[in-house]
Design an enzyme around this catalytic site. Structure first.
Site: not given
Ligand SMILES: Cc1cc2nc3c(=O)[nH]c(=O)nc-3n(C[C@H](O)[C@H](O)[C@H](O)COP(=O)(O)OP(=O)(O)OC[C@H]3O[C@@H](n4cnc5c(N)ncnc54)[C@H](O)[C@@H]3O)c2cc1C
Length: 389
Positions: A135, A168, A243, A284, A343, A368
């Site tokens: 599209l 894709t 979609l 906290q 992390l 999308e």
């Protein structure tokens, strides 16, 4: 048994049927056993793990919510839970399944002739064939209504000219669903790989969605028989209808990425100690981030479930799906960013899935319908005033 424990703060699972739980368990186990061990390398090498396609087909993941032609005929919740688990593995994998099911099988199922359905749906369902959906064009992304690709009728044939980009599975596809402007309005065509005048080229250099093939499609005097036009597809609304199906899957899928980030941060901060013997999770500021994530994931699950229920009842609106897609992508991206932070330095490493999810989710925010565009859809729904232009 699946290794991923799941994320369930408010007994969400009590809202699911035995069958829905079973479907999720199957998808969860597939991702734990077949995707998690290989996805880091696939992502780093920018390769889609094609070896998983047939397996996903056998498990019924493609076009899972469609009826007949070998499709699993699952309900919307089961379908959503599959998308959630696949995206916990990687957004590239979920994108593959979304495109195959919602953007290729759905339009053939909904707008196709009986001959087109018989020819393509069983092959696409089993993974024997791959599809793509064209599209977007170089100059028309958020506004596909401006598309320049043309389809000119000559007798019993159509001549396609133009370019589609950011597609894709483009170069991997055996069949492309292509939207082009005809004299009567936008029409959808099935273009088979190898058709003279149809070529593909891959887009390289992506720092997001690396375990996914993204291509441009080029059409130059490409001749398509009338029998390859989707007879029920009339106007751009037909493309947008596909979609809506795919966005529904995204709304569920990104919860999987968010859950993976949350669970990685939760277990890491319980183990990691700084400033004495106290785990990071005992502080906290850390707990505030975990609390935010689990709250937003839980709200996202409830939103996804309600939209699925509306879909089952035939009462879902595209604007409902816009809220689901926009909200859940946004919170998933924020979960990835917060988890990365928790992390510390390790958060940037590919040993953990967080940066991969974060980078993938940047694409999911854009494709999308971008975050902005879905805000405008919601805005129009509540005010009656379209603000796109
Ligand atoms: C990895 C990947 C895979 C994709 N796969 C497919 C596929 O399979 N098939 C397909 O057809 N397409 C696909 N796309 C394309 C995708 O759908 C488009 O990128 C998307 O629609 C946005 O278009 P654009 O990139 O041209 O951005 P633009 O439309 O140029 O938008 C750029 C920015 O401007 C904002 N903007 C635009 N208009 C407005 C407005 N009116 N008001 C406020 N802000 C606005 C947008 O929100 C965004 O922030 C894919 C994209 C990616 C990255």
């Amino acid at each position: 048994m699946p290794r991923f424990p799941g994320v369930d703060y408010i007994q969400f699972d009590s809202l699911l049927s035995e069958q829905e739980l079973l479907v999720r368990q199957t998808a969860r186990q597939f991702v734990d056993e077949r995707v998690v061990p290989i996805i880091r390398e696939a992502y780093n090498n920018a390769i889609f793990p094609t070896g998983l396609i047939r397996e996903m087909g056998e498990l019924g993941f493609f076009g899972a919510n469609l009826e007949g032609y070998g499709c699993a005929g699952m309900n919307s919740v089961e379908y959503g839970l599959i998308m959630q688990e696949l995206e916990r593995g990687d957004s590239g994998l979920r994108s593959f399944a979304s495109v195959q099911g919602a953007l290729v099988m759905y339009p053939i199922h909904t707008y196709g002739s009986e001959e087109q359905k018989q020819r393509w749906l069983p092959k696409l369902q089993s993974g024997a064939a791959v599809g793509c959906f064209g599209l977007t064009e170089p100059d028309f992304g958020s506004n596909p209504a401006g598309m320049r690709a043309t389809a000119e009728k000559r007798g019993d044939e159509w001549i396609l000219n133009g370019e589609k980009t950011w597609i894709t599975n483009g170069s991997a596809a055996d069949v492309a669903i292509v939207w082009a402007r005809a004299a009567e309005g936008v029409r959808g065509f099935l273009v088979e790989k190898g058709t003279p005048g149809f070529e593909t080229s891959d887009i390289h250099g992506k720092l997001s969605m690396r375990a996914s093939v993204t291509s441009s499609l080029h059409f130059s005097g490409c001749v398509i028989p009338e029998s390859y036009r989707l007879p029920g597809a009339q106007g751009l609304a037909s493309a947008l209808g596909c979609l809506t199906q795919a966005r529904f899957g995204i709304g569920w899928g990104v919860l999987g990425a968010a859950m993976d980030c949350y669970e990685t941060a939760r277990s890491y901060t319980l183990m990691r100690k700084q400033f004495g013997d106290k785990p990071l999770a005992g502080h906290q500021l850390v707990q505030e981030k975990l609390a935010w994530m689990i709250t937003e994931i839980t709200k996202g699950q409830l939103l996804a479930l309600q939209v699925a229920k509306l879909k089952e009842a035939g009462r879902v609106e595209a604007a409902h799906v816009s809220m689901l897609k926009r909200n859940n992508v946004s919170i998933a991206l924020e979960c990835a960013r917060l988890s990365r932070d928790l992390l510390g330095a390790n958060g940037i490493m590919d040993e953990y899935p967080i940066m991969r999810h974060m980078c993938n989710l940047e694409t999911v925010k854009t494709y999308e319908g971008t975050d902005h565009i879905h805000a405008l859809v919601i805005g129009e729904r509540v005010t009656g005033l379209p603000a796109y232009r």
